[in-house]
Design a protein around this motif. Sequence first.
Motif, mmCIF file in Angstrom:
data_model
loop_
_atom_site.group_PDB
_atom_site.id
_atom_site.type_symbol
_atom_site.label_atom_id
_atom_site.label_comp_id
_atom_site.label_asym_id
_atom_site.label_seq_id
_atom_site.Cartn_x
_atom_site.Cartn_y
_atom_site.Cartn_z
ATOM 1 N N GLY A 1 0.791 -1.225 0.000
ATOM 2 C CA GLY A 1 0.000 0.000 0.000
ATOM 3 C C GLY A 1 0.820 1.269 0.000
ATOM 4 N N ARG A 2 2.161 1.161 0.077
ATOM 5 C CA ARG A 2 3.007 2.348 0.018
ATOM 6 C C ARG A 2 3.078 2.862 -1.417
ATOM 7 N NH1 ARG A 2 3.825 4.738 4.866
ATOM 8 N NH2 ARG A 2 4.320 3.197 6.458
ATOM 9 N N ARG A 3 2.995 4.173 -1.568
ATOM 10 C CA ARG A 3 3.064 4.786 -2.894
ATOM 11 C C ARG A 3 4.482 5.289 -3.130
ATOM 12 N NH1 ARG A 3 -1.781 6.810 -5.007
ATOM 13 N NH2 ARG A 3 -0.694 8.612 -5.788
ATOM 14 N N PRO A 4 5.184 4.754 -4.116
ATOM 15 C CA PRO A 4 6.548 5.245 -4.377
ATOM 16 C C PRO A 4 6.518 6.670 -4.903
ATOM 17 C CG PRO A 4 5.852 3.755 -6.117
ATOM 18 C CD PRO A 4 4.780 3.715 -5.067
ATOM 19 N N ASP A 5 7.562 7.426 -4.569
ATOM 20 C CA ASP A 5 7.672 8.779 -5.106
ATOM 21 C C ASP A 5 8.520 8.756 -6.374
ATOM 22 O OD1 ASP A 5 10.207 8.356 -4.138
ATOM 23 O OD2 ASP A 5 10.143 9.945 -2.637
ATOM 24 N N SER A 6 8.684 9.909 -6.988
ATOM 25 C CA SER A 6 9.388 9.974 -8.272
ATOM 26 C C SER A 6 10.857 9.592 -8.128
ATOM 27 C CB SER A 6 9.269 11.386 -8.849
ATOM 28 O OG SER A 6 9.810 12.339 -7.958
ATOM 29 N N ILE A 7 11.471 9.890 -6.980
ATOM 30 C CA ILE A 7 12.885 9.559 -6.787
ATOM 31 C C ILE A 7 13.076 8.051 -6.753
ATOM 32 C CG2 ILE A 7 14.841 9.794 -5.214
ATOM 33 C CD1 ILE A 7 13.669 12.464 -4.324
#
Length: 784
Positions: free
Chosen positions: A531-537
């Motif tokens: 359920g964690r949303r990765p960021d652009s980095i």
Amino acid sequence: MAKQSFLFFLILFLQHLETHGTSPDSQRTSFLASTAQWQTMQCSAMSINPLCSSFLYVTPQGRTLPEIATIFSANASLIKPIRRLSGVEDFLVGVPCKCEAINDTMTALFHDATYEVKVGDTPGAINVNTFSGLAMDVGGGRLLNASDRIIVHLPCGCSSAASEMVVSYAVQGEDNLRSIASLFRSSPQDILKLNPSLTNPEFVEPGWILFVPMRTAGSSERIERPSQVLPFLAAAAANGAALPLSHAKQLHARLVVAAHVAAHAPADLRLLLLRSYAARGDLASAHRLLDDAPRPTSPLLYNALIRAHARRLDLHAALALFARMRRSATAPDAHTFACVLRACADCSRPDAAKVVHGVVSSCGASPHPIVASALVSGYARLGLVDDARQVFDGLRDLDLVLWNSMMSGYGYQGMWRDGLELFLAMRRSGQRPDGYSMVGLVSCFWNPEALSFGQAVHGVCVKGGYDSGHHVRSALVAMYLRCGCMESGHIFFGSLPDADLITWSSLITGLVQTGKYEESFGFFRRMCYSGRRPDSILISSVLSACASTAAISCTREVHCHAIRLGASADLRVSSSLVDAYAKCGFSELGYWVFHQMPNKNSVMYNTVISNLGSHGFAMKAIEVLDEMVKGGLRPDSATFSAVLSACCHVGLLDEGLKLFRRMGDEFHIVVKMEHYVYMVRLLATFGRLKEAYDLIQSMPIQPDCGVWGALLWGCCVHHDSILGKIVAEKLFEFYPDKAAYRVMLSNLYASQEMWWDAEEVRGELWKENVHKNTGISWVGEVRK
């Protein structure tokens, strides 16, 4: 709450300046009137019912009446057709409006609809394509996932007259106030009454939301003013959020058409507008806002625009704006210098950082804590640790931020001994470390020999209670992985009950840095399933792993996930996608990603030019360069390295010569060593060895082995043993231990059947015990 109310009163104050002028008496009177009027604008007040009916103007876009009823959560019997002057038939959708709180002090009338997010949806697309441009702040500024169900707020207004209804209408491209009034059997004057922010009846812009009275049976009764969109401006100003682009343009238009209002507009309001433009990518409007600001301009406006260019990695524009600021009556402040220095570090330009450092010193701003910290951090990130330490040692008052910046500088370079010494010096000075101090220290440990010290620092973190912070935990996980202690890193990560995105990112990035690409993919999938949303980095880091493994299936998988998250438009992600597709052998897909990007920066252009050139599409790379110049971006040294490499790869001599001349004549770029390498190799490819030798002789800098080696390669290809011997002697003089050049000269002699000379060169290799690295072949797994 007090701040929000004050900002709201401030916006109303601007409205009344337009009507009543700017004399002190009229200002005081209008401000008091605005305060009283604001009370009547509350939709919970007696003059406006907290629950009423209204109409929304909806364009069907091929949808049937039942579909529209479902989308707008409306009763199908209350949907009526209406025909525009152009003959197009749209719909008026009757909806109930209710009073909703915007914040603690303000309320407005809305109709709420429920929408299920689909794959590829963005807030702007949902607003325009589904809700006819009437939706307010879709998604609340957060990323949208497919299948999310969101509440969409549609502003509406009510009338006290039984024979009148108020329609919420989004202005379209061909509209003017008279055509809108004619459509609803109203008058421009009545529209102006409901929309006091319209100061110029001739000026309406597509995307603006207007409240329009619609006559149902002819009446002259007074129309109550509906709740306005202006409260959103106050709420956004209070919490620093960016306005939607349409709202920013509405407010900007009022400042443009009313000069006396613009002259008295507070700096905070202009700053809100400029930040909103920058956040939405409309830098042209941001520049116009800065140009029209009263003089002397607030440095906050310059700083915000410099920061916006820096985030796009457009260093040329940031430096040009900085130079303009210095020429103006607005002096740079500490935050200005910090913004520019960070931009230099982000764009890997140590030369620019040193120039800015000179300006800082001449202005006497070096001792300022913010500037000093930016200098130390910027030099450290650029790999100039000695320069960072020199700045650090020259400061008298060292606060914790400066100690941490210098510690992080050693961390960037893995200089753990220096980091430990600095940490001890900080403790001796009486400075107490915090979590960021421990992060900087832990980041210094990069190799297995430093693992025992890293474990000792881990113990200090536990003893001091620093390991409770997520940023310290993530640094410890990354440290174990960098030092090759995978088991400890996995155990420590597994012991964390609430690993956040930063900790997940440290684990995955650490695996990528140590070449554990398959494991990094596995943990990335686990993180997404949790359920964690990765960021652009993080997405960019995973894409770099895809590029290293040349796994096209993984690249496509991550690309699809980025699209679902709405992160594919991010510059970092797009650049990584272009590079990953090219490394996987699909440069056309990389170019497609590049072509889809609405806002491209120089890094994106450099990446796609390099990838096109490496795949043999040199002419296309040159076209992209021309497109870059036409788009207003200035090519840099890296751009010409990429395009000259493309010409060299394919053998475009004339185009290469033209580009080499354009570097200095048109763009005034200093020619660097790599540019000479490409030009010498290009000339040598076509047998113009004498011209290549003369070019080397005319170089303003000392040629290195790359330049001479390119010419020696050309001599071998064209069997010029005389010039080859001269070039080889230069290489032996500067690089006596490099066996490859002796082997090349021996092969050149052999190709000319000069066996004695070839044997002599080979004998020198054996005599000096110098060996050329053995060539190997690698056959990996079949591409997935």
